[in-house]
Write a protein that holds these residues in place. Structure first.
Motif, PDB file in Angstrom:
ATOM      1  N   HIS A  54     -48.408  -8.245  -6.037  1.00 20.49           N
ATOM      2  CA  HIS A  54     -47.092  -8.795  -6.398  1.00 20.49           C
ATOM      3  C   HIS A  54     -46.944  -8.964  -7.911  1.00 20.49           C
ATOM      4  O   HIS A  54     -45.824  -8.966  -8.418  1.00 20.49           O
TER       5      HIS A  54
ATOM      6  N   THR B 109     -50.089  -2.992  -3.011  1.00 14.96           N
ATOM      7  CA  THR B 109     -49.545  -3.264  -4.344  1.00 14.96           C
ATOM      8  C   THR B 109     -49.567  -4.772  -4.619  1.00 14.96           C
ATOM      9  O   THR B 109     -49.040  -5.557  -3.824  1.00 14.96           O
TER      10      THR B 109
ATOM     11  N   LYS C 198     -50.555  -9.310  -1.873  1.00 11.62           N
ATOM     12  CA  LYS C 198     -50.262  -7.872  -1.972  1.00 11.62           C
ATOM     13  C   LYS C 198     -49.187  -7.470  -0.959  1.00 11.62           C
ATOM     14  O   LYS C 198     -49.048  -8.101   0.094  1.00 11.62           O
TER      15      LYS C 198
ATOM     16  N   ASP D  57     -48.894  -2.231   1.482  1.00 14.09           N
ATOM     17  CA  ASP D  57     -49.530  -1.002   0.972  1.00 14.09           C
ATOM     18  C   ASP D  57     -50.573  -1.281  -0.117  1.00 14.09           C
ATOM     19  O   ASP D  57     -51.139  -0.349  -0.693  1.00 14.09           O
TER      20      ASP D  57
ATOM     21  N   THR E 228     -47.489  -6.893 -10.093  1.00 11.27           N
ATOM     22  CA  THR E 228     -46.863  -5.692 -10.664  1.00 11.27           C
ATOM     23  C   THR E 228     -45.360  -5.671 -10.397  1.00 11.27           C
ATOM     24  O   THR E 228     -44.645  -4.864 -10.966  1.00 11.27           O
ATOM     25  N   LEU E 229     -44.880  -6.563  -9.510  1.00  9.71           N
ATOM     26  CA  LEU E 229     -43.450  -6.671  -9.228  1.00  9.71           C
ATOM     27  C   LEU E 229     -42.808  -7.760 -10.079  1.00  9.71           C
ATOM     28  O   LEU E 229     -41.646  -8.097  -9.891  1.00  9.71           O
TER      29      LEU E 229
END
Ligand SMILES: [Cu+2]
Length: 182
Positions: A33, A31, A26, A29, A35-36
């Motif tokens: 990875h 998020t 992650k 924050d 989602t990237l």
């Protein structure tokens, strides 16, 4: 897992089929990875790739009962580890156990590493990992009875093999070792 500006080599036998390759580290924050874009599909065909099984310098085992066991004399150099999965289970983070190799500097705090290995904790697997800890290779979880391999350049110093499970230390899955000068 590999730290920034680090590369690693791992080998596993894949039966023909369709696979997902993903990173579930992650950002600081929280998020993921994935989602990237760190997720993709791989199709393994039944064509022979003529690759021989790697030759291991060191044999490592991992099991629910005994944690990670490793040889007492791990020598420097470019080395290949065989990881034998004696069993496999689903831990509290919904994952099986795996084995990662980390280099430990003098300021590394094993308690921080122990806490960081649990992705389900808000700060777990977020950012680059604890200070003084560099991830230099390893293998993701594999089914019981199978063997996977990874290679790394070992320089003299302090290292650990650690599994990505909640509280690996309490499960014998955080084992430190020293690589001597030769
Ligand atoms: Cu990632």
């Amino acid at each position: 897992m590999v730290s920034p500006e680090t590369s690693a080599v791992a080998s596993a036998y894949l039966d023909p089929g369709t696979y997902v390759i993903e990173c579930y580290v992650k950002l600081p924050d929280g998020t993921f990875h994935t989602t990237l874009g760190m997720i993709d599909q791989i199709v393994v065909t039944d064509e022979d790739n003529n690759q021989a099984e790697p030759q291991a310098d060191f044999e490592v085992t991992i099991s629910s009962a005994n944690g990670i066991t490793l040889p007492s004399n791990i020598l420097p150099g470019q080395r290949t580890f065989a990881v034998h999965f004696q069993d496999q289970t689903v831990h509290d983070n919904f994952l099986g156990h795996d084995v990662h190799l980390v280099k430990l500097e003098d300021n590394a705090d094993l308690t921080e590493l122990d806490a960081w290995m649990n992705w389900a904790a808000p700060a777990g697997l977020a950012g680059h990992g604890p200070e003084g800890v560099t991830f230099i290779g390893g293998t993701q979880e594999a089914p019981a009875g199978t063997t996977t391999y990874f290679s790394a350049l070992l320089k003299p110093g302090t290292y650990a093999l650690v599994a990505e499970v909640p509280s690996p230390m309490s499960k014998g899955m955080l084992q430190t070792f020293t690589v001597p000068a030769n």
